[in-house]
Design a protein around this motif. Structure first.
Motif, mmCIF file in Angstrom:
data_model
loop_
_atom_site.group_PDB
_atom_site.id
_atom_site.type_symbol
_atom_site.label_atom_id
_atom_site.label_comp_id
_atom_site.label_asym_id
_atom_site.label_seq_id
_atom_site.Cartn_x
_atom_site.Cartn_y
_atom_site.Cartn_z
ATOM 1 N N ASP A 75 79.250 99.685 42.553
ATOM 2 C CA ASP A 75 78.353 98.802 41.802
ATOM 3 C C ASP A 75 77.167 99.542 41.212
ATOM 4 O OD1 ASP A 75 79.877 96.625 42.195
ATOM 5 O OD2 ASP A 75 78.728 95.819 43.897
ATOM 6 N N ILE A 76 76.742 100.586 41.888
ATOM 7 C CA ILE A 76 75.551 101.295 41.409
ATOM 8 C C ILE A 76 75.842 102.167 40.195
ATOM 9 C CG2 ILE A 76 74.219 101.390 43.561
ATOM 10 C CD1 ILE A 76 75.618 104.184 44.016
ATOM 11 N N LEU A 77 77.126 102.374 39.880
ATOM 12 C CA LEU A 77 77.452 103.275 38.766
ATOM 13 C C LEU A 77 78.672 102.749 38.017
ATOM 14 C CD1 LEU A 77 76.526 106.116 37.607
ATOM 15 C CD2 LEU A 77 78.499 107.053 38.824
ATOM 16 N N THR A 78 78.427 101.688 37.231
ATOM 17 C CA THR A 78 79.534 101.127 36.448
ATOM 18 C C THR A 78 78.971 100.451 35.206
ATOM 19 O OG1 THR A 78 81.376 99.577 36.449
ATOM 20 C CG2 THR A 78 79.460 98.971 37.779
ATOM 21 N N GLU A 79 79.780 100.448 34.153
ATOM 22 C CA GLU A 79 79.391 99.698 32.958
ATOM 23 C C GLU A 79 80.085 98.332 32.936
ATOM 24 O OE1 GLU A 79 78.286 103.022 29.723
ATOM 25 O OE2 GLU A 79 80.411 103.033 30.292
ATOM 26 N N ARG A 80 80.766 98.012 34.026
ATOM 27 C CA ARG A 80 81.380 96.701 34.280
ATOM 28 C C ARG A 80 82.568 96.377 33.361
ATOM 29 N NH1 ARG A 80 78.896 95.169 38.539
ATOM 30 N NH2 ARG A 80 76.700 95.766 38.724
ATOM 31 N N ASP A 81 82.355 96.270 32.049
ATOM 32 C CA ASP A 81 83.504 95.956 31.188
ATOM 33 C C ASP A 81 83.512 96.847 29.954
ATOM 34 O OD1 ASP A 81 81.735 94.707 29.261
ATOM 35 O OD2 ASP A 81 81.597 93.077 30.740
ATOM 36 N N ALA A 82 84.662 96.855 29.305
ATOM 37 C CA ALA A 82 84.849 97.750 28.163
ATOM 38 C C ALA A 82 83.823 97.484 27.070
ATOM 39 C CB ALA A 82 86.262 97.588 27.614
ATOM 40 N N ASN A 111 81.648 107.268 30.101
ATOM 41 C CA ASN A 111 82.114 105.875 30.142
ATOM 42 C C ASN A 111 82.911 105.645 31.414
ATOM 43 O OD1 ASN A 111 82.290 106.900 27.090
ATOM 44 N ND2 ASN A 111 81.722 104.729 27.110
ATOM 45 N N MET A 112 82.617 104.538 32.095
ATOM 46 C CA MET A 112 83.408 104.179 33.284
ATOM 47 C C MET A 112 83.259 102.691 33.557
ATOM 48 S SD MET A 112 81.166 106.703 35.787
ATOM 49 C CE MET A 112 81.843 106.261 37.376
ATOM 50 N N ASN A 113 84.383 102.021 33.773
ATOM 51 C CA ASN A 113 84.313 100.569 33.981
ATOM 52 C C ASN A 113 85.289 100.031 35.032
ATOM 53 O OD1 ASN A 113 86.719 100.724 32.564
ATOM 54 N ND2 ASN A 113 86.351 98.827 31.415
ATOM 55 N N ARG A 114 85.970 100.930 35.762
ATOM 56 C CA ARG A 114 86.789 100.399 36.869
ATOM 57 C C ARG A 114 86.793 101.372 38.039
ATOM 58 N NH1 ARG A 114 93.162 100.827 34.940
ATOM 59 N NH2 ARG A 114 93.119 103.028 34.387
ATOM 60 N N ASN A 115 87.057 100.817 39.219
ATOM 61 C CA ASN A 115 87.060 101.621 40.447
ATOM 62 C C ASN A 115 85.761 102.406 40.632
ATOM 63 O OD1 ASN A 115 89.873 101.003 41.113
ATOM 64 N ND2 ASN A 115 90.332 102.284 39.325
ATOM 65 N N CYS A 116 84.678 101.838 40.144
ATOM 66 C CA CYS A 116 83.384 102.512 40.292
ATOM 67 C C CYS A 116 82.555 101.711 41.292
ATOM 68 C CB CYS A 116 82.609 102.514 38.988
ATOM 69 S SG CYS A 116 83.582 102.909 37.543
ATOM 70 N N ILE A 119 76.463 107.656 32.755
ATOM 71 C CA ILE A 119 76.626 106.458 31.908
ATOM 72 C C ILE A 119 75.313 106.039 31.240
ATOM 73 C CG2 ILE A 119 78.560 105.533 33.261
ATOM 74 C CD1 ILE A 119 76.574 103.574 34.594
ATOM 75 N N HIS A 120 74.200 106.669 31.630
ATOM 76 C CA HIS A 120 72.890 106.167 31.220
ATOM 77 C C HIS A 120 72.448 106.733 29.870
ATOM 78 C CE1 HIS A 120 73.246 106.389 35.659
ATOM 79 N NE2 HIS A 120 72.843 105.120 35.569
ATOM 80 N N ILE A 121 72.089 105.844 28.952
ATOM 81 C CA ILE A 121 71.736 106.270 27.594
ATOM 82 C C ILE A 121 70.462 107.105 27.581
ATOM 83 C CG2 ILE A 121 71.092 105.473 25.283
ATOM 84 C CD1 ILE A 121 72.629 102.879 25.919
ATOM 85 N N GLU A 122 69.416 106.553 28.179
ATOM 86 C CA GLU A 122 68.100 107.165 28.029
ATOM 87 C C GLU A 122 68.080 108.587 28.588
ATOM 88 O OE1 GLU A 122 64.980 105.169 30.107
ATOM 89 O OE2 GLU A 122 63.413 106.024 28.824
#
Lengths: 422, 422
Positions: A160-167, A153-158, A128-131
């Motif tokens: 806390d250390i690996l999530t983009e939280r919301d769409a 991209n990932m925002n559910r069932n992830c 998920i990380h841009i850089e």
């Protein structure tokens, strides 16, 4: 400029037979193939010819599905099934890729090994990380390989250390990434990469479908890999008629938006029909489907129905980057499927596995995977001397032995899009 | 004389767990193991210690089933099933072993590769030919490995180029072979080797059972590998209650005459019960059973019932000599069997595959396959540095990665029966 290489040429125009030209020539014009010839036609007199003697020359392979950040722990945690393995090994490891120094270390090793391998084209998941995704793309661009790379991209069932939280955050990150790499590369391309339906809610999938359409970018994800995963999708996306439909509803399932779907072990007839109609590429990953106890994909059915299908190493569900190994694995599991599950689907032959690795998966990248006219010149040169010291074998037999015994041979040269990379 | 080696020690006292001593010592007295220690006990002060630093030290592996004359064509003809493959590839190739020069060439390469491998003990099939079987034994004796070698017996359903025609000739040849090698070797032993029931009539099997008994020699053959083969046995040996019974009736199924039976993919409950009671060793050959579309042996059942079971490379049904690879293959196919055939038999764990390669199969050769007291000192030293350059892994994780990625590691030393062979 015209040029040629000479050797024992093997390629597959279709899945049912190999085309073999012993001691033949592949004539090219810059990065495009003019044709394969037994003898150099007069009109090409005087062009530069590199003679590889008795070595085998075949198209470079396409790896349709590989996770670069998982390279470090390949061969680990193989006693687990998919969802547990993701939680215990994959997600904690991918979370580390917010750190550029860490990513540099792992991605450098990954890219270096991929560069030395038989693969010339690959479609790759980052994180998920841009850089650090940009770092991976920079390294790949230097390697000479031609690749697609996806910021995940990932925002559910992830965790806390690996999530983009919301769409919205996930999309904002994706657009930022796309802007940052715009115009930066010749051979390294972005691909929209929702991890899979369990990790992406409908809103996010919908917005990603819009990006795929508006930016004219292909997309890739996972499909029908494991029974638990499929049950999960059924529960979370009750509106979808089947797993693939959850992508299709959001314009992430082929058609104008070219798509790779990894695995397809349990695709229903409806799903297969839709893949066929939409021209979706199946990435068959036999090692991964075995290691994670997922099952065996009905590859014979996909070939018979004329689906687009290629092979994937699926590091680190799969433990080897070698697409030779993936070919052997594909043949092997097809035999077990025939014996244990469904004897109406005959085991795969060497030509069919070779086809998947070349002309089956190659077209996702353009005219790639064959030595026919106008194809882009991707080739590998194989020194299998060590396997031939006890006898003389036919070229077809030599190819089969190279597939099964790939760790005993040497790759002596590789051409990607007409350029010799070693 | 007492001596020791030092490093990260891994072995399996049982199938359910690994015993790991980091930076420990294996102390030996000549060719026998005294024990494994975290620190050198005072009473051993001053003995010679070879320090392998951070490398992994594990017991050498036993290959319970391998055909030396098939080494040349490994990785060939993998599109065929057992009986066709025997007819098209195996029998014509084995017929060539009447020629000593030919045999020398192939057997030298086989023995050299086996010597360099992780295997320290092997039970090997040769061919029906006396002279070249002796040649193979001579080469093996020089290698430092400890092996059993069988001149093969076959007198029915064989091609004209590879048959001993009648039981009497086959027995005469066998006795001649045994007399010729009597007292010639220290580490190379004869084993009675009827090819399998379809190739040996009842009279021949009976006479071979007598030889096994009177010469006090072990025996080896194939069992319940393929449905067509089993149907064949049912037809040709109607008096036998099941396939294994056709050996048992002739004293070729364990008890006092120690026996290895390769494959056992389709063993019935009765057959399993008899194997258990007779202490028959099962040679599980996962690559071969896959390549020849045979099926997947219920290894978990054999382990649970306490059968003797080890691994076999089964060159050239299997394509690799590596027993590391056989371990990975065994785990992989057990997962597919669980998923596709019978989910009451859980997939194998790393410790179980490792156990089969070591203490499972080793005891066929004596006290072999562990680092416990009084075991014969067989060990390999593995340099897996190349797999550890991105992180620090636990010893258990390192072992798992070595098993899956064995073509990336280096074997730096091997000890067989206390003697360093490289």
């Amino acid at each position: 400029m015209k040029w040629a290489i000479k050797g024992n040429i093997v390629y597959a125009k279709n899945s049912s037979e190999l085309t073999i030209v012993e001691n033949g020539l592949i004539v090219c014009d810059d990065d495009k193939i003019i044709g394969v010839f037994e003898k150099l036609p007069e009109k090409f007199g005087g062009i530069k010819i590199t003679d590889y003697g008795d070595k085998l020359i075949m198209p470079g392979f396409s790896d349709l599905h590989v996770h670069a950040p998982q390279y470090k722990f390949r061969g680990s945690g193989m006693d687990l099934e998919l969802l547990d393995w993701l939680e215990k090994f994959t997600f904690p490891e991918e979370a580390k890729f917010k750190d550029l120094n860490y990513a540099k270390k792992v991605y450098s090793k990954f890219v270096d090994d991929l560069r030395k391998s038989s693969t010339t084209r690959a479609s790759i998941f980052a994180t998920i990380h841009i850089e650090t995704t940009v770092e991976l793309m920079d390294l790949l661009e230097e390697s000479g390989l031609v690749t697609y790379v996806g910021k995940v991209n990932m925002n559910r069932n992830c965790p806390d250390i690996l999530t983009e939280r919301d769409a919205e955050t996930s999309i904002k990150n994706t657009v930022e990434w796309l802007e940052r790499i715009d115009g930066q590369y010749k051979n390294t391309n972005p691909i929209i990469t929702p991890r899979f339906v369990p990790s992406c809610d409908g809103k996010l999938l919908n917005m990603l479908g819009d990006i795929s359409t508006s930016y004219n970018l292909p997309n890739q994800s996972h499909l029908s890999e494991n029974p638990n995963e499929i049950a999960f999708v059924r529960e979370y996306e009750p509106k979808s008629k089947f797993y693939g439909d959850a992508y299709y509803m959001h314009n992430l399932f082929g058609g104008k938006n070219r798509t790779i779907m990894a695995h397809c072990v349990y695709s229903s007839d409806d799903e297969i029909e839709l893949m066929k109609n939409q021209g979706v590429y199946v990435a068959h990953c036999p090692a991964s489907n075995t290691n994670l106890s997922s099952g065996i994909a009905p590859v014979r059915r996909y070939l018979d129905r004329g689906l687009n299908i290629g092979l994937g190493s699926d590091i680190a569900g799969g433990h080897s980057l070698s697409i030779f190994r993936a070919m052997a694995d594909a043949i092997q599991v097809s035999k077990l499927r025939w014996r244990l599950q469904d004897d109406s689907l005959k085991p795969l032959k060497v030509s069919e596995a070779f086809y998947m690795a070349t002309k089956g998966g190659g077209p996702f990248f353009g005219k790639v995977g064959s030595f026919e006219e106008n194809y882009e010149m991707d080739a590998i040169v194989v020194d299998d001397t060590v396997l031939n010291n006890l006898d003389t074998y036919s070229i077809e037999n030599r190819l089969e032995r190279v597939i099964y015994l790939d760790n005993e041979i040497n790759l002596v040269s590789k051409y990607v899009k007409g350029k010799k990379t070693f």
